[in-house]
Design a protein around this motif. Structure first.
Motif, PDB file in Angstrom:
ATOM      1  N   ASP A  29     -79.094 -10.910  17.969  1.00 24.40           N
ATOM      2  CA  ASP A  29     -78.477 -11.886  18.259  1.00 24.40           C
ATOM      3  C   ASP A  29     -77.986 -11.918  19.559  1.00 24.40           C
ATOM      4  OD1 ASP A  29     -76.423 -10.559  17.332  1.00 24.40           O
ATOM      5  OD2 ASP A  29     -75.390 -12.044  16.533  1.00 24.40           O
ATOM      6  N   TYR A  30     -77.681 -10.933  20.225  1.00 22.53           N
ATOM      7  CA  TYR A  30     -77.011 -10.782  21.593  1.00 22.53           C
ATOM      8  C   TYR A  30     -77.884 -10.802  22.802  1.00 22.53           C
ATOM      9  CZ  TYR A  30     -78.004  -5.872  20.813  1.00 22.53           C
ATOM     10  OH  TYR A  30     -78.623  -4.714  20.502  1.00 22.53           O
ATOM     11  N   ILE A  31     -79.521 -10.956  22.325  1.00 22.83           N
ATOM     12  CA  ILE A  31     -80.471 -11.136  23.372  1.00 22.83           C
ATOM     13  C   ILE A  31     -81.093 -12.197  22.975  1.00 22.83           C
ATOM     14  CG2 ILE A  31     -82.401  -9.919  24.363  1.00 22.83           C
ATOM     15  CD1 ILE A  31     -81.527  -7.127  23.321  1.00 22.83           C
ATOM     16  N   ALA A  32     -81.575 -13.068  24.066  1.00 22.17           N
ATOM     17  CA  ALA A  32     -82.246 -14.257  23.846  1.00 22.17           C
ATOM     18  C   ALA A  32     -83.541 -14.346  24.924  1.00 22.17           C
ATOM     19  CB  ALA A  32     -81.150 -15.524  23.949  1.00 22.17           C
ATOM     20  N   LEU A  33     -84.415 -14.339  24.435  1.00 25.67           N
ATOM     21  CA  LEU A  33     -85.566 -14.416  25.186  1.00 25.67           C
ATOM     22  C   LEU A  33     -85.809 -15.842  25.789  1.00 25.67           C
ATOM     23  CD1 LEU A  33     -88.398 -13.187  26.285  1.00 25.67           C
ATOM     24  CD2 LEU A  33     -89.469 -14.070  24.255  1.00 25.67           C
ATOM     25  N   LYS A  34     -85.740 -15.717  27.233  1.00 26.93           N
ATOM     26  CA  LYS A  34     -85.605 -17.369  27.831  1.00 26.93           C
ATOM     27  C   LYS A  34     -87.221 -17.415  28.206  1.00 26.93           C
ATOM     28  CE  LYS A  34     -81.786 -18.489  27.592  1.00 26.93           C
ATOM     29  NZ  LYS A  34     -81.313 -19.445  26.802  1.00 26.93           N
ATOM     30  N   GLY A  35     -88.050 -16.681  28.169  1.00 27.82           N
ATOM     31  CA  GLY A  35     -89.542 -16.709  28.556  1.00 27.82           C
ATOM     32  C   GLY A  35     -90.179 -15.587  28.733  1.00 27.82           C
ATOM     33  N   HIS A  36     -91.480 -15.289  28.567  1.00 32.22           N
ATOM     34  CA  HIS A  36     -92.409 -14.586  28.818  1.00 32.22           C
ATOM     35  C   HIS A  36     -93.667 -15.406  29.480  1.00 32.22           C
ATOM     36  CE1 HIS A  36     -95.184 -11.284  28.701  1.00 32.22           C
ATOM     37  NE2 HIS A  36     -94.131 -10.288  28.696  1.00 32.22           N
ATOM     38  N   TYR A  37     -93.950 -14.709  30.870  1.00 28.27           N
ATOM     39  CA  TYR A  37     -94.831 -15.468  31.543  1.00 28.27           C
ATOM     40  C   TYR A  37     -95.880 -14.376  32.109  1.00 28.27           C
ATOM     41  CZ  TYR A  37     -91.256 -18.867  31.512  1.00 28.27           C
ATOM     42  OH  TYR A  37     -90.248 -19.582  31.137  1.00 28.27           O
ATOM     43  N   SER A  38     -97.266 -14.702  32.272  1.00 31.69           N
ATOM     44  CA  SER A  38     -98.412 -13.695  32.795  1.00 31.69           C
ATOM     45  C   SER A  38     -98.990 -14.527  33.753  1.00 31.69           C
ATOM     46  CB  SER A  38     -99.123 -13.337  31.537  1.00 31.69           C
ATOM     47  OG  SER A  38     -98.315 -12.629  30.522  1.00 31.69           O
ATOM     48  N   PHE A  39     -99.637 -13.716  34.494  1.00 32.07           N
ATOM     49  CA  PHE A  39    -100.451 -14.097  35.580  1.00 32.07           C
ATOM     50  C   PHE A  39    -101.475 -13.142  35.903  1.00 32.07           C
ATOM     51  CE2 PHE A  39     -96.750 -12.724  37.725  1.00 32.07           C
ATOM     52  CZ  PHE A  39     -97.217 -12.065  38.715  1.00 32.07           C
ATOM     53  N   PRO A  40    -102.614 -13.302  36.200  1.00 32.22           N
ATOM     54  CA  PRO A  40    -103.650 -12.352  36.831  1.00 32.22           C
ATOM     55  C   PRO A  40    -103.228 -12.279  38.387  1.00 32.22           C
ATOM     56  CG  PRO A  40    -104.771 -14.356  37.022  1.00 32.22           C
ATOM     57  CD  PRO A  40    -103.442 -14.717  36.190  1.00 32.22           C
ATOM     58  N   SER A  41    -103.135 -10.652  38.761  1.00 30.72           N
ATOM     59  CA  SER A  41    -102.634 -10.495  40.098  1.00 30.72           C
ATOM     60  C   SER A  41    -104.021 -10.148  40.902  1.00 30.72           C
ATOM     61  CB  SER A  41    -101.783  -9.356  40.217  1.00 30.72           C
ATOM     62  OG  SER A  41    -102.196  -8.087  39.641  1.00 30.72           O
ATOM     63  N   ASN A  42    -105.045  -9.661  40.303  1.00 32.89           N
ATOM     64  CA  ASN A  42    -106.417  -9.376  40.740  1.00 32.89           C
ATOM     65  C   ASN A  42    -107.357  -9.486  39.693  1.00 32.89           C
ATOM     66  OD1 ASN A  42    -106.491  -6.781  39.873  1.00 32.89           O
ATOM     67  ND2 ASN A  42    -105.077  -6.216  41.478  1.00 32.89           N
ATOM     68  N   TYR A  52     -84.812 -12.218  29.809  1.00 35.18           N
ATOM     69  CA  TYR A  52     -83.804 -12.018  28.718  1.00 35.18           C
ATOM     70  C   TYR A  52     -82.481 -12.476  29.074  1.00 35.18           C
ATOM     71  CZ  TYR A  52     -87.949  -9.592  26.980  1.00 35.18           C
ATOM     72  OH  TYR A  52     -89.061  -9.125  26.503  1.00 35.18           O
ATOM     73  N   GLU A  53     -81.656 -13.230  28.232  1.00 30.72           N
ATOM     74  CA  GLU A  53     -80.477 -13.532  28.334  1.00 30.72           C
ATOM     75  C   GLU A  53     -79.487 -12.681  27.499  1.00 30.72           C
ATOM     76  OE1 GLU A  53     -77.769 -17.237  29.719  1.00 30.72           O
ATOM     77  OE2 GLU A  53     -79.045 -17.370  27.566  1.00 30.72           O
ATOM     78  N   VAL A  54     -78.718 -11.979  28.079  1.00 29.97           N
ATOM     79  CA  VAL A  54     -77.746 -11.108  27.056  1.00 29.97           C
ATOM     80  C   VAL A  54     -76.314 -11.469  27.244  1.00 29.97           C
ATOM     81  CG1 VAL A  54     -76.897  -8.435  27.007  1.00 29.97           C
ATOM     82  CG2 VAL A  54     -79.040  -9.137  27.822  1.00 29.97           C
ATOM     83  N   ARG A  55     -75.794 -11.415  25.895  1.00 26.73           N
ATOM     84  CA  ARG A  55     -74.527 -11.830  25.937  1.00 26.73           C
ATOM     85  C   ARG A  55     -73.595 -10.782  26.635  1.00 26.73           C
ATOM     86  NH1 ARG A  55     -72.746 -11.213  20.056  1.00 26.73           N
ATOM     87  NH2 ARG A  55     -74.285 -12.817  19.668  1.00 26.73           N
ATOM     88  N   ARG A  56     -72.488 -11.316  27.301  1.00 19.85           N
ATOM     89  CA  ARG A  56     -71.449 -10.776  27.954  1.00 19.85           C
ATOM     90  C   ARG A  56     -71.025  -9.551  27.121  1.00 19.85           C
ATOM     91  NH1 ARG A  56     -68.648 -12.465  32.230  1.00 19.85           N
ATOM     92  NH2 ARG A  56     -69.336 -14.562  31.737  1.00 19.85           N
TER      93      ARG A  56
END
Length: 100
Positions: A29-42, A52-56
């Motif tokens: 609960d002290y780590i929240a995934l804000k997003g996972h993104y992917s893209f081809p670089s080649n 990831y947002e982490v609780r203070r």
């Protein structure tokens, strides 16, 4: 505080990486995934960015937890990663004595 994971996976190993990703344990609960993104670089590589947002006060614990999860991908030939700890720009500037 934000932890950002940058990853690079060979295209030929993307299905294997996706299988490992699906099998990761739930985040505490002290780590929240804000997003996972992917893209081809080649044509041979897929880049990924996980935010990831982490609780203070949980920085060290969260960093160990995230790094342990990312290391599960080290069995994939050619997989590379980098973890960065990010904070608000004003906080970083103060830490560097570039703002008051």
């Amino acid at each position: 505080m934000i932890i950002v994971v940058f990853s690079s996976t060979p295209v030929k190993s993307v299905k294997e990486a996706a299988g490992l990703l699906a099998g990761l344990p739930c985040l505490p609960d002290y780590i929240a995934l804000k997003g996972h993104y992917s893209f081809p670089s080649n044509e041979n590589t897929v880049e990924g960015v996980g935010i990831y947002e982490v609780r203070r006060g949980m920085k060290e614990t969260a960093l160990k937890r995230i790094e342990a999860a990312v290391k599960m991908f080290s069995s994939i030939p050619g997989f590379e990663y980098r973890i960065a700890i990010a904070d608000r720009t004003s906080t970083v500037l103060k830490r560097l004595n570039l703002a008051s």
